[in-house]
Design a protein around this motif. Sequence first.
Motif, PDB file in Angstrom:
ATOM      1  N   GLY A 320       0.821  -1.210   0.000  1.00  0.00           N
ATOM      2  CA  GLY A 320       0.000   0.000   0.000  1.00  0.00           C
ATOM      3  C   GLY A 320       0.849   1.252   0.000  1.00  0.00           C
ATOM      4  O   GLY A 320       1.827   1.359   0.750  1.00  0.00           O
ATOM      5  N   PRO A 321       0.536   2.237  -0.841  1.00  0.00           N
ATOM      6  CA  PRO A 321       1.323   3.481  -0.858  1.00  0.00           C
ATOM      7  C   PRO A 321       0.999   4.353   0.345  1.00  0.00           C
ATOM      8  O   PRO A 321       0.028   4.123   1.067  1.00  0.00           O
ATOM      9  N   LYS A 322       1.815   5.354   0.546  1.00  0.00           N
ATOM     10  CA  LYS A 322       1.569   6.307   1.626  1.00  0.00           C
ATOM     11  C   LYS A 322       0.297   7.095   1.342  1.00  0.00           C
ATOM     12  O   LYS A 322       0.061   7.517   0.210  1.00  0.00           O
ATOM     13  N   GLN A 323      -0.508   7.281   2.376  1.00  0.00           N
ATOM     14  CA  GLN A 323      -1.721   8.081   2.251  1.00  0.00           C
ATOM     15  C   GLN A 323      -1.461   9.483   2.769  1.00  0.00           C
ATOM     16  O   GLN A 323      -0.748   9.673   3.759  1.00  0.00           O
ATOM     17  N   GLU A 324      -2.053  10.457   2.092  1.00  0.00           N
ATOM     18  CA  GLU A 324      -1.842  11.844   2.496  1.00  0.00           C
ATOM     19  C   GLU A 324      -2.413  12.135   3.877  1.00  0.00           C
ATOM     20  O   GLU A 324      -1.890  12.950   4.620  1.00  0.00           O
ATOM     21  N   ASN A 325      -3.517  11.439   4.225  1.00  0.00           N
ATOM     22  CA  ASN A 325      -4.126  11.668   5.541  1.00  0.00           C
ATOM     23  C   ASN A 325      -3.483  10.837   6.638  1.00  0.00           C
ATOM     24  O   ASN A 325      -3.959  10.845   7.772  1.00  0.00           O
ATOM     25  N   GLY A 326      -2.434  10.092   6.289  1.00  0.00           N
ATOM     26  CA  GLY A 326      -1.749   9.284   7.285  1.00  0.00           C
ATOM     27  C   GLY A 326      -2.454   7.992   7.629  1.00  0.00           C
ATOM     28  O   GLY A 326      -2.135   7.353   8.627  1.00  0.00           O
ATOM     29  N   GLY A 327      -3.427   7.574   6.787  1.00  0.00           N
ATOM     30  CA  GLY A 327      -4.159   6.351   7.086  1.00  0.00           C
ATOM     31  C   GLY A 327      -3.301   5.106   6.969  1.00  0.00           C
ATOM     32  O   GLY A 327      -3.419   4.184   7.765  1.00  0.00           O
ATOM     33  N   ASN A 328      -2.437   5.075   5.965  1.00  0.00           N
ATOM     34  CA  ASN A 328      -1.584   3.910   5.761  1.00  0.00           C
ATOM     35  C   ASN A 328      -0.128   4.362   5.763  1.00  0.00           C
ATOM     36  O   ASN A 328       0.278   5.198   4.962  1.00  0.00           O
ATOM     37  N   VAL A 329       0.657   3.795   6.672  1.00  0.00           N
ATOM     38  CA  VAL A 329       2.078   4.145   6.753  1.00  0.00           C
ATOM     39  C   VAL A 329       2.822   3.284   5.741  1.00  0.00           C
ATOM     40  O   VAL A 329       3.439   2.275   6.082  1.00  0.00           O
ATOM     41  N   GLY A 330       2.707   3.656   4.467  1.00  0.00           N
ATOM     42  CA  GLY A 330       3.357   2.899   3.415  1.00  0.00           C
ATOM     43  C   GLY A 330       4.834   3.210   3.324  1.00  0.00           C
ATOM     44  O   GLY A 330       5.330   4.218   3.834  1.00  0.00           O
ATOM     45  N   LEU A 331       5.533   2.344   2.625  1.00  0.00           N
ATOM     46  CA  LEU A 331       6.971   2.515   2.463  1.00  0.00           C
ATOM     47  C   LEU A 331       7.292   3.504   1.347  1.00  0.00           C
ATOM     48  O   LEU A 331       8.309   4.193   1.394  1.00  0.00           O
ATOM     49  N   PHE A 332       6.416   3.598   0.325  1.00  0.00           N
ATOM     50  CA  PHE A 332       6.680   4.428  -0.840  1.00  0.00           C
ATOM     51  C   PHE A 332       5.565   5.459  -1.015  1.00  0.00           C
ATOM     52  O   PHE A 332       4.395   5.183  -0.744  1.00  0.00           O
ATOM     53  N   SER A 333       5.956   6.629  -1.474  1.00  0.00           N
ATOM     54  CA  SER A 333       4.975   7.639  -1.843  1.00  0.00           C
ATOM     55  C   SER A 333       4.283   7.219  -3.134  1.00  0.00           C
ATOM     56  O   SER A 333       4.749   6.317  -3.844  1.00  0.00           O
ATOM     57  N   LEU A 334       3.180   7.888  -3.459  1.00  0.00           N
ATOM     58  CA  LEU A 334       2.372   7.465  -4.603  1.00  0.00           C
ATOM     59  C   LEU A 334       3.132   7.535  -5.928  1.00  0.00           C
ATOM     60  O   LEU A 334       3.045   6.580  -6.724  1.00  0.00           O
ATOM     61  N   PRO A 335       3.893   8.601  -6.245  1.00  0.00           N
ATOM     62  CA  PRO A 335       4.640   8.586  -7.521  1.00  0.00           C
ATOM     63  C   PRO A 335       5.674   7.468  -7.598  1.00  0.00           C
ATOM     64  O   PRO A 335       5.799   6.813  -8.645  1.00  0.00           O
ATOM     65  N   ILE A 336       6.415   7.243  -6.522  1.00  0.00           N
ATOM     66  CA  ILE A 336       7.394   6.147  -6.515  1.00  0.00           C
ATOM     67  C   ILE A 336       6.680   4.802  -6.594  1.00  0.00           C
ATOM     68  O   ILE A 336       7.131   3.873  -7.293  1.00  0.00           O
ATOM     69  N   TYR A 337       5.553   4.685  -5.914  1.00  0.00           N
ATOM     70  CA  TYR A 337       4.795   3.438  -5.916  1.00  0.00           C
ATOM     71  C   TYR A 337       4.316   3.108  -7.329  1.00  0.00           C
ATOM     72  O   TYR A 337       4.393   1.958  -7.767  1.00  0.00           O
ATOM     73  N   ARG A 338       3.804   4.105  -8.029  1.00  0.00           N
ATOM     74  CA  ARG A 338       3.318   3.854  -9.388  1.00  0.00           C
ATOM     75  C   ARG A 338       4.457   3.550 -10.359  1.00  0.00           C
ATOM     76  O   ARG A 338       4.267   2.816 -11.331  1.00  0.00           O
ATOM     77  N   GLY A 339       5.625   4.103 -10.099  1.00  0.00           N
ATOM     78  CA  GLY A 339       6.740   3.890 -11.010  1.00  0.00           C
ATOM     79  C   GLY A 339       7.427   2.545 -10.864  1.00  0.00           C
ATOM     80  O   GLY A 339       7.879   1.977 -11.865  1.00  0.00           O
ATOM     81  N   TYR A 340       7.471   1.999  -9.643  1.00  0.00           N
ATOM     82  CA  TYR A 340       8.244   0.776  -9.405  1.00  0.00           C
ATOM     83  C   TYR A 340       7.400  -0.410  -8.933  1.00  0.00           C
ATOM     84  O   TYR A 340       7.697  -1.554  -9.294  1.00  0.00           O
ATOM     85  N   VAL A 341       6.360  -0.161  -8.145  1.00  0.00           N
ATOM     86  CA  VAL A 341       5.587  -1.262  -7.555  1.00  0.00           C
ATOM     87  C   VAL A 341       4.424  -1.683  -8.448  1.00  0.00           C
ATOM     88  O   VAL A 341       4.159  -2.876  -8.621  1.00  0.00           O
TER      89      VAL A 341
END
Length: 612
Positions: A320-341
Motif C-alpha cells: 500500500g502506498p503512503k496516504q496523504e491523511n496518514g491512514g496507511n504508513v506505506g513505504l513508498f509515496s504514490l509517484p514512486i509506488y506507481r513507477g516501481y511497484v
Amino acid sequence: MGNEGSHLLGLEIDEKVIEVTDGWTLHSGTVCAGSNPKVSVFISEVLGSGGSTVILERAAKNLMLYRHPCILKFISSWNKSGRIHLATEEAMPLASVIASLTPLQICIGLHSVLKALVFLHEMALCSHNNVCCAAVYVTPDGTWKLGGLEYLCLLTDLTPRYLEESRARRYEKAVPPEEDSLKSSSDTISHPTSIDQYGFGVLVEEVLRKKSDSDIPALQEFIEICKKQLQNSEPSLRPKLSTLLDHVFFTHKFIKIHSFLVELPLKTAAEKNDFFRSLMDELLGFPEDLVARQLGALLLSRMVLLDSTAQEILLQHVLGPKQENGGNVGLFSLPIYRGYVVPRLLQMFCVRDAQIRLLLLAHFSSYCSSFTEDQLRTLVLPELLVGIKDTNEQLVSATLRALADLIPVLGAAAVIGGKRAKLFTDGRPKQAHHHVSSNFKAPNQMPPPPAPTLVAANDSNSLTVDLPERPSPDGGEDHIPTSDDETEAWSDWDVTDNAADNLGDSNLPEPSSPWDHVRVGAGLAVQELPDISQLDIKNSVSSLKSHEEFDFFQDMEPVISKTHILQIDEQGTGSTEISSKHCFDVNYTAGESEGEVWGDDLEDWGDVNGST
C-alpha cells in the motif's frame, strides 16, 4: 542452438539499435504472450561474414549452461535468415546508465558482479576472461548482471594459445601484463583466475573514478586495494575474489539487506523472523527511490510474499502506498509506488497461484486506486473475473470483495455487465417536520401505528373519531408535507354527523384489539366501530352519506318506449291478426286487377310471348 522454428512466438523486435559491437547488435523486443513480455535480442552478422556468428553462438551456449541470479538470464536462441538471434531478459548496457547511478547503486552492482565471478571460479571452475564494463548489463530494477560469456572457458582449458587467439576481441585494458610474456603453447596457466582478478580491479577503478565516498564506508580504501593488489603485476600476489566479499565496502547495511533477500531460501526460520521484524525500520533510513529501484522486486518476490512473518509485519507497508491523511504508513509515496511497484503488481496478477492471488486480494482496497483506469479495465479486471470461476471458495469470496472496490472506479456496468434496471425504490417514510435522513429507522425498528380512538363528547349529537395518520402511498415520498392549518381543512378524514348518529344506535362490544379501542363519554352508549374501509375517504359506503341530494339531471334522462305496430287485415276492419306474409311480399287489394297493377309494362312482355 535452436533452429528457425524455435524462436519466441509472437516476438516483435524493435528496429532501433541499442548497442553495436563488432560481433552483434542489441535490440529491444516484445513478446505478446508469455511470462517475459520484454526481452533483449542480440543479433549477429550474416553467416560467412567472419567469426561474429561463432562468437554469439558460443555466448548463447554459455548463458544457457551457466545459470546464476547474478548472470544474465538466457531465454532462447535461434537461427533466422542466416543470423544468430539470442534472447535474454531485458537489460541495458552498463555504459548507457553508469552516469546516472549513485555510489551506493554502483556498490551494489559491483557486489553482484563479484558474486557472479566467485560462482564461476569456485563452483563452475571457469574463467570469464573478459571482465569489463561492456560485459555488464543492468536490468530495469537496477540489478547488475554479468554477461559477455563468449570467451568463457574451463580453467583446465585456459592456455596461452586460447588467450592469444581471443585477445583481439577482448577489452585491452583488462588484459593482464603477463600475457605478453606467455608463449603460444597448449600448456595450462598456473594461475588461471588471475585474469579475472585483474579485470575486476580495472572495472572497479573505472566505475568509481569520479564518485565520492560520502555515503559509503571505506570507498577509497577499496579502490586502493583494486589498484595495488588486484592489478599487481605478479599474478600470485593478487587476492582471491571471494575474500573481497568480507570487505567493509561490501558489508554496508543496505548491501546486507540486498544479499539477505537474494539468499532468502537459504536462511533458517529464526533468521527470517528476526530479519523481517527489523527490516521496516532499516528501510526507512534509506531514500525511498533507492529502496524501490534496488529492492522493489526482491520485496515482492515469491519467497517474501509466502513468508508468514513478512505477511504479518512487512507486506502491509509494501503493498500500500503512503496516504496523504496518514491512514496507511506505506513505504513508498504514490509517484514512486506507481513507477516501481505497480508494474510488478500487474505481472503478479497474471500468476495463477492461489496463495499469491489471495494475498493480493487481501490488500486490494489499499492499492487499487494507484492503478490507472485503463490498467484496471484491461489488465486487472479480466484477471479478477478468472478468479470467480475457480473452485476455491475462499478465492471466489475474496475476488467478489475486490470487484466491489472496482465499482466506484469503473462503474457497475463495466464490472458486472449485462442489462440493469432500477428494481428498488426508496421506501423510507418522511416525517412532517423533520428531515428524512435524520429520522431514518430500519423497517424492523418502526414503532407500531397508534390505535384509532373514538371519543364521545358530552353532547349527544356530536361524536369525534381520532384516526391515525394514513401512511404515504408508494411514490409519494417526494410530496411536500402540509402544515397543520392545511391538515385541518381536510374534513373528509372525519366522520360525518349522520355517521355518528348511526354509530350511536347500539352498544359497542368489548374491544378485541388495539385498533378496536374506544373511549366512551359518561352516560353515552357507543356502538361497534365500523370497518376501516368505511372510514377511508376513498372507500366510504353510502350509509355514511347525508340525505339523497337533488338530481339536477333527472329531466335529461332518455325515455325508451316499445314501438307500436299497427295491424291491418284484408277487410280493412283493423283486425288484430298479425299477417304471416313477409314484409317484402306484394299486398293485393280488392278492386284491382292484375293488369292494372303492372300497367303498360306488361304489354311489352305480351308481345314478346306472342312472338315466341
